[in-house]
Design an enzyme around this catalytic site. Structure first.
Site, short mmCIF file in Angstrom:
data_model
loop_
_atom_site.label_atom_id
_atom_site.label_comp_id
_atom_site.label_asym_id
_atom_site.label_seq_id
_atom_site.Cartn_x
_atom_site.Cartn_y
_atom_site.Cartn_z
N GLU A 251 -10.31 6.92 4.75
CA GLU A 251 -9.03 6.65 5.41
C GLU A 251 -8.88 7.49 6.69
OE1 GLU A 251 -5.61 5.83 2.96
OE2 GLU A 251 -6.81 6.00 1.16
N ASP B 183 0.86 -1.18 0.00
CA ASP B 183 0.00 0.00 0.00
C ASP B 183 0.91 1.25 0.00
OD1 ASP B 183 -2.13 1.73 0.02
OD2 ASP B 183 -3.17 0.82 1.70
C1 BGC Z 1 -5.12 3.24 0.43
C2 BGC Z 1 -5.36 2.17 -0.63
C3 BGC Z 1 -5.32 2.78 -2.00
C4 BGC Z 1 -4.01 3.50 -2.18
C5 BGC Z 1 -3.86 4.12 -3.56
C6 BGC Z 1 -3.90 4.07 0.11
O1 BGC Z 1 -3.81 5.17 0.96
O2 BGC Z 1 -4.98 2.61 1.68
O3 BGC Z 1 -6.58 1.53 -0.37
O4 BGC Z 1 -5.50 1.78 -2.96
O5 BGC Z 1 -3.90 4.52 -1.23
O6 BGC Z 1 -4.69 5.20 -3.70
#
Ligand code: BGC
Length: 748
Positions: free
Chosen positions: A519, A309
């Site tokens: 998030e 990630d």
């Molecule tokens: C998130 C992921 C996402 C990635 C790319 C990260 O901050 O946890 O779920 O796919 O960013 O955008």
């Protein structure tokens, strides 16, 4: 040594498959041959480049510190693709682009990769199309996954995947960082809405169906894209509820609840997997050889590639403190089994990994294994044949057919939680007062991953889509509707004015919920609904005008104080671009609600229990006191359940058990019902949960119609993870529950 083994196994398997199944499997063999052939021609630098993913910012022009709207800077592109051999690019966050703009970006990147590099390896571009292609303007934006789960309709989830794939390929993007397969068992977690809810069976079926919808049976089909099952594993269960914070999951629970959802997606063919940013049991998953290699690759048989990630390999050093240097973090992650690093802001991973290989700290077999996996997915996706946008699909983009599916998904998601005195559906000639901060905002129906990362740019939402208020006005005529927001999500505006208006209205529709987030910015300290919203509703409930609560929220905010005096409650989750219309269809009876909660709706912020809790979690009679249980949802009609029958009272392990039940629509209108079968293992060597969902079927019944629903259970349905952390089936008594009917059988 290891590498040799991998290749041998791969070829042997491909040979056996092609012998057994003929031409389809010849593709497997030819993909593996092509991978092998290409790998043999690659330099170490080219290989390490394939393992490196950067964000589009790194290759874009920058003016006054800003890169949006992204325009590719050819010098930077050359640095990335030619000098660093970058294999993958991802993302944007601050606005959605037109298909044409995407097509230009992707074409420029691929042109460079194909024409200006020695081996012409295409780039794999990835994006978070979390509920539709949220970064392409005008796309079909579905309900968020928690709402899709509330439909209990697998066909709709499959269709969502198909639509997303088609609109992604039209945009030129072949890789979707979705589905989110963590179980939503921690309601504080700000990403709950990205999950398919708390139940392992429901989430496994939903996730697998979505993967099939995205990928089909063959991702080389130019209308399909690669899925990314994420975030493996345990990310969704942080003890504190805060995003990216530690989870504690004993192996038994991991195997019982958290792994099967990933297993189902892998069996459905998920091409890639993304890793949990945080730690499980003290070990950051990005550094866990046990979870990534032993379990995911070896035990679950995952053959695609694992991507980290966002910046999470570096976090092993910066945040998690398991690596004393950035370089050691890279070594740990690669040796744990990560194949591609979402670095994503620079070339540090590339440089450090080169050093590590040259020093002998990362062996060549590991690099070859990772790169083989990445190239395999690129070949399977057909990127070597055609890496460019599929222009033919433009005509289907956001077509009426897709909008219809989307509307149906939003309607079927809406869950009627309360309807005293059959207040709903409302007649269309009533004087309606619409209030609350979610009433006139599209963003409140969509939240994060919509047009922007946080989904908060209301000004960028399409004007053609309806808010709840606008859709209500369409039903009743503007003259019958008064709108006063009363409060924002966190401030009083003028509650008194709303109370006054309520007194001269027939009904109040109070639309409350959450402002947008995703998030970590969505972290909260208290699951309770915000005070101004509770105050607004409490004040309205003191009037004699009946109050309908419409909840637009990504997680179940506590509403205990306002439930008893509300006449009706609709849970709408985050129902997407057609959410406003779907809500008004339900409110005014143009659609009979049939959603069922895919999560437990808690009553108290400190009693957070899933439906499949242990007996000992009930500490006093009736202490399983939740606001609304998992699987719950009313209809405007009534269903009667009768004649629950099992074909055997005693079964052996090799038997199957046939179960049937009759369901009758005893109301006046047609409706859909989700028939849910739960199993209870009455005694077991590991404390059994009170019940587990084992089967369900969503059926349509016309008024007066009866249907007999049949289910079959097998030995595996009776198994659980035993004391030795392996699946076991133990003889004894089991209870089947469907609605309020129960039958017991014995396993000999
Ligand atoms: C998130 C992921 C996402 C990635 C790319 C990260 O901050 O946890 O779920 O796919 O960013 O955008």
């Amino acid at each position: 040594m290891r590498r040799g083994k991998f290749v041998f196994y791969f070829f042997e398997l491909a040979f056996i498959c092609s012998f057994l199944f003929g031409c389809q499997e010849q593709n497997i063999s030819s993909v593996s041959e092509q991978v092998e052939d290409l790998l043999n021609q690659m330099t170490l630098e080219e290989k390490v480049g394939q393992m490196t993913q950067i964000t589009i910012d790194v290759i874009s022009k920058r003016e006054n510190g800003r890169t949006e709207p992204h325009e590719i800077d050819l010098e930077k592109l050359e640095k990335a693709i030619v000098d660093h051999h970058i294999g993958s690019v991802l993302n944007i966050t601050t606005s959605a682009y037109s298909i044409n703009h995407w097509n230009e970006i992707i074409t420029q990147i691929q042109d460079f990769a194909i024409k200006k590099t020695r081996l012409g390896i295409p780039v794999i571009y990835g994006i978070d199309a979390i509920h539709g292609v949220n970064y392409t303007k005008g796309a079909t934006i579905f309900p968020q996954s928690i709402a899709m789960a509330a439909t209990w309709n697998l066909e709709l989830v499959g269709k969502e995947g198909e639509v997303a794939a088609c609109e992604m390929r039209a945009s030129g993007i072949p890789w979707n960082f979705n589905p989110v397969l963590g179980l939503g068992r921690q309601p504080l977690w700000p990403r709950l809405f990205e999950t398919y809810g708390e139940d392992v069976y429901l989430a496994s079926l939903m996730g697998a169906k979505y993967v099939k919808g995205l990928q089909g049976d063959d991702i080389s089909n130019p209308e399909k894209v690669a899925a990314c099952a994420k975030h493996y594993v345990g990310y969704s269960f942080p003890l504190s509820g805060k995003d990216r914070s530690p989870a504690w999951i004993p192996d038994r629970m991991l195997r019982e609840l958290f792994l099967p959802v990933f297993k189902a997606a892998i069996d459905a063919g998920a091409a890639t997997v993304m890793v949990n940013s945080s730690e499980v049991n003290g070990i950051p998953v990005h550094s866990s050889y046990y979870l990534l290699t032993e379990i995911l690759k070896n035990e679950l048989g995952f053959e695609g590639f694992i991507v980290s990630d966002w910046a999470d390999i570096n976090q092993l050093y910066l945040r998690e403190k398991v690596a004393p240097t950035q370089k050691e973090a890279v070594r740990l992650a690669v040796m744990a089994g990560i194949d591609m690093s979402m670095v994503p802001m620079d070339f540090s991973f590339y440089e450090l990994l080169l050093e590590l290989v040259n020093e002998g700290s990362v062996p060549m077999w590991r690099i070859n294994e990772a790169v083989s996996r990445i190239l395999k997915v690129k070949y399977e996706l057909g990127l070597f044949k055609n890496p460019y946008p599929n222009k033919k699909l433009k005509k289907n983009f956001a077509c009426d057919e897709f909008t219809k599916v989307n509307l149906q998904a939003a309607r079927e998601a809406i869950t009627l939680l309360k309807n005293n005195d059959e207040l709903l559906p409302l007649p269309k000639d009533k004087k309606v007062l619409v209030t609350g901060p979610a009433a006139n905002l599209l963003s409140a129906l969509n939240s994060g991953w919509t047009i922007t990362w946080q989904g908060d740019r209301e000004d960028l939402y399409p004007e053609s889509k309806k808010t709840i208020l606008e859709a209500i006005e369409d039903k009743t005529g503007n003259e019958n509707v008064t709108y006063l927001p009363g409060v924002t999500f966190d401030k009083d505006i003028d509650i008194n004015a709303v109370v006054k208006a309520a007194k001269s209205s027939d009904v109040v529709i109070a639309c409350i919920g959450e402002h947008t987030y995703c998030e970590s910015p969505g972290n909260i300290d208290d699951l309770t609904m915000s005070t101004p919203q509770l105050e607004l509703v409490k004040a309205l409930e003191k009037t004699n005008t009946p109050v309908v609560l419409v909840l637009a929220e990504g997680r179940p905010r506590i509403i205990n104080d306002i439930v008893d005096n509300a006449k009706a409650i609709l849970m709408t989750y985050l129902p997407g671009f057609e959410g406003g219309v779907a809500i008004s269809d339900v409110l005014f009876g143009d659609f009979n609600p049939c959603g069922k909660l895919p999560i437990t709706y808690p009553k108290y912020p400190n009693t957070l229990m899933c439906y499949d809790h242990k007996n000992s979690e009930i500490t006093a009679p009736n202490s399983y006191d939740v606001q609304f249980p998992f699987g719950y949802g009313l209809s405007y009609t009534k269903f009667n359940y009768s004649n629950l029958k099992l074909d055997k009272a005693v079964v052996t392990e090799s038997d199957s058990l046939e179960i049937q039940i009759q369901v009758k629509n005893v109301g006046r209108i047609g409706g859909k019902e989700v028939v849910q079968l739960y199993l209870t293992d009455l005694f077991a060597s590991v404390t059994p949960p009170v019940k587990r969902l084992k089967r369900f079927s969503k059926i349509l019944l016309e008024p007066g119609e009866t249907k007999t629903i049949k289910f079959t259970l097998y030995k595996d349905d009776l198994s659980f993870i035993g004391r030795n952390n392996k699946p076991v089936v133990e003889p004894g008594d089991f209870e089947i529950t469907i609605a309020d009917l129960k039958e017991i059988f014995t396993l000999k």
